[in-house]
Structures are given as C-alpha cells and as structure tokens.
Design a protein around this motif. Structure first.
Motif, PDB file in Angstrom:
ATOM      1  N   ASN A 136       0.816  -1.206   0.000  1.00  0.00           N
ATOM      2  CA  ASN A 136       0.000   0.000   0.000  1.00  0.00           C
ATOM      3  C   ASN A 136       0.858   1.269   0.000  1.00  0.00           C
ATOM      4  O   ASN A 136       0.623   2.207   0.746  1.00  0.00           O
ATOM      5  CB  ASN A 136      -0.969   0.000   1.188  1.00  0.00           C
ATOM      6  N   ILE A 137       1.901   1.250  -0.834  1.00  0.00           N
ATOM      7  CA  ILE A 137       2.800   2.383  -0.968  1.00  0.00           C
ATOM      8  C   ILE A 137       2.191   3.362  -1.962  1.00  0.00           C
ATOM      9  O   ILE A 137       1.645   2.969  -2.985  1.00  0.00           O
ATOM     10  CB  ILE A 137       4.191   1.917  -1.463  1.00  0.00           C
ATOM     11  N   ASN A 138       2.291   4.618  -1.661  1.00  0.00           N
ATOM     12  CA  ASN A 138       1.793   5.657  -2.540  1.00  0.00           C
ATOM     13  C   ASN A 138       2.580   5.641  -3.848  1.00  0.00           C
ATOM     14  O   ASN A 138       3.809   5.681  -3.830  1.00  0.00           O
ATOM     15  CB  ASN A 138       1.937   7.007  -1.822  1.00  0.00           C
ATOM     16  N   PHE A 139       1.885   5.604  -4.972  1.00  0.00           N
ATOM     17  CA  PHE A 139       2.541   5.574  -6.281  1.00  0.00           C
ATOM     18  C   PHE A 139       3.449   6.776  -6.474  1.00  0.00           C
ATOM     19  O   PHE A 139       4.567   6.641  -6.967  1.00  0.00           O
ATOM     20  CB  PHE A 139       1.488   5.518  -7.397  1.00  0.00           C
ATOM     21  N   ASN A 140       3.000   7.948  -6.085  1.00  0.00           N
ATOM     22  CA  ASN A 140       3.799   9.161  -6.249  1.00  0.00           C
ATOM     23  C   ASN A 140       5.104   9.054  -5.458  1.00  0.00           C
ATOM     24  O   ASN A 140       6.166   9.424  -5.951  1.00  0.00           O
ATOM     25  CB  ASN A 140       3.013  10.399  -5.812  1.00  0.00           C
ATOM     26  N   ASP A 141       5.037   8.542  -4.231  1.00  0.00           N
ATOM     27  CA  ASP A 141       6.248   8.381  -3.422  1.00  0.00           C
ATOM     28  C   ASP A 141       7.225   7.417  -4.084  1.00  0.00           C
ATOM     29  O   ASP A 141       8.431   7.663  -4.113  1.00  0.00           O
ATOM     30  CB  ASP A 141       5.906   7.882  -2.019  1.00  0.00           C
ATOM     31  N   GLU A 142       6.715   6.322  -4.602  1.00  0.00           N
ATOM     32  CA  GLU A 142       7.572   5.342  -5.281  1.00  0.00           C
ATOM     33  C   GLU A 142       8.188   5.942  -6.538  1.00  0.00           C
ATOM     34  O   GLU A 142       9.367   5.732  -6.834  1.00  0.00           O
ATOM     35  CB  GLU A 142       6.753   4.081  -5.621  1.00  0.00           C
ATOM     36  N   LEU A 143       7.402   6.707  -7.280  1.00  0.00           N
ATOM     37  CA  LEU A 143       7.912   7.361  -8.482  1.00  0.00           C
ATOM     38  C   LEU A 143       9.028   8.337  -8.117  1.00  0.00           C
ATOM     39  O   LEU A 143      10.101   8.326  -8.730  1.00  0.00           O
ATOM     40  CB  LEU A 143       6.787   8.106  -9.207  1.00  0.00           C
ATOM     41  N   LEU A 144       8.796   9.176  -7.129  1.00  0.00           N
ATOM     42  CA  LEU A 144       9.808  10.143  -6.726  1.00  0.00           C
ATOM     43  C   LEU A 144      11.075   9.446  -6.247  1.00  0.00           C
ATOM     44  O   LEU A 144      12.186   9.899  -6.533  1.00  0.00           O
ATOM     45  CB  LEU A 144       9.256  11.081  -5.646  1.00  0.00           C
ATOM     46  N   GLU A 145      10.918   8.344  -5.553  1.00  0.00           N
ATOM     47  CA  GLU A 145      12.092   7.572  -5.105  1.00  0.00           C
ATOM     48  C   GLU A 145      12.890   7.059  -6.302  1.00  0.00           C
ATOM     49  O   GLU A 145      14.113   7.075  -6.297  1.00  0.00           O
ATOM     50  CB  GLU A 145      11.626   6.395  -4.228  1.00  0.00           C
ATOM     51  N   SER A 146      12.186   6.633  -7.347  1.00  0.00           N
ATOM     52  CA  SER A 146      12.866   6.090  -8.529  1.00  0.00           C
ATOM     53  C   SER A 146      13.545   7.185  -9.353  1.00  0.00           C
ATOM     54  O   SER A 146      14.381   6.884 -10.201  1.00  0.00           O
ATOM     55  CB  SER A 146      11.885   5.309  -9.407  1.00  0.00           C
ATOM     56  N   LEU A 147      13.212   8.443  -9.099  1.00  0.00           N
ATOM     57  CA  LEU A 147      13.768   9.556  -9.877  1.00  0.00           C
ATOM     58  C   LEU A 147      14.840  10.346  -9.127  1.00  0.00           C
ATOM     59  O   LEU A 147      15.141  11.474  -9.491  1.00  0.00           O
ATOM     60  CB  LEU A 147      12.643  10.521 -10.285  1.00  0.00           C
TER      61      LEU A 147
END
Length: 115
Positions: free
Chosen positions: A13-24
């Motif tokens: 249940n990780i926020n998609f935006n948080d995961e995206l920002l982490e990947s960038l």
C-alpha cells in the motif's frame, strides 16, 4: 531506468507518487524519464503529459518554482500553469530550453532509428 515496483506498491500500500519520486532520485534516471516523456510527446502531441513528467523532476529536486521563475525571468504563474497542464498551446522552444537548462538538461537532435 529504474523500474517502478508495482507489485510492491500494491502489496505494501505504498503511494505511487512516493515510489515514483524515489525512482527519480538520480539525474540519469530523471533524464531517461524525461526522454521517454519527450518521445511520447513527439508521437501523440500531448505536451501537457511531458510537462507533468517535468513537474515530477522539479518536485524530486525540491526546486522552488518561485526561485526558478525569478532566475529565468519567466512568469511564475505561467510556469505553474504549464506544469499543472492548464495551458492550451505548447510553450515556445526558448521557454522549454530555459527550464531544461536550469535543471541541467539539454535537448539533442539525432537521426531517427531505422525500424
């Protein structure tokens, strides 16, 4: 490019935006992200999607739009509208290059790859 772990997002249940920002976090990942967005814009003409991608890079870098607009001598409101997809026509090339240069990116031209 670092792959977003969709299964991890769903399972934990990780926020998609948080995961995206982490990947960038890395500039090389940001460049690849923007290149994919630019390639898509060239195909479909949706410049708002490109600028939504650019907004994520600005967000992960914690860049102040206020400072950027002042440094670039661009209207802050216009930059915000551009990043939020509220602009009906594509910005001028000099506006795009100013923003990309500010973020230490550049646009290059290359021959199309043979299919």
């Amino acid at each position: 490019m670092t792959k977003l772990n969709i299964n991890k997002i769903l399972k934990e249940n990780i926020n998609f935006n948080d995961e995206l920002l982490e990947s960038l976090k890395e500039p090389s990942e940001q460049a690849e992200w923007l290149q994919v967005a630019l390639d898509e814009y060239i195909k479909d003409g949706d410049f708002n999607a490109f600028f939504a991608s650019l907004e994520k890079v600005i967000e992960v870098r914690n860049v102040s739009v206020r400072k950027m607009s002042k440094d670039l001598e661009l209207n802050r409101s216009n930059i915000l509208k551009l990043l939020n997809g509220e602009v009906k026509t594509a910005p001028r090339l000099d506006t795009l290059t100013k923003i990309l240069n500010y973020l230490d990116f550049e646009i290059t031209i290359a021959p199309k790859k043979a299919v």
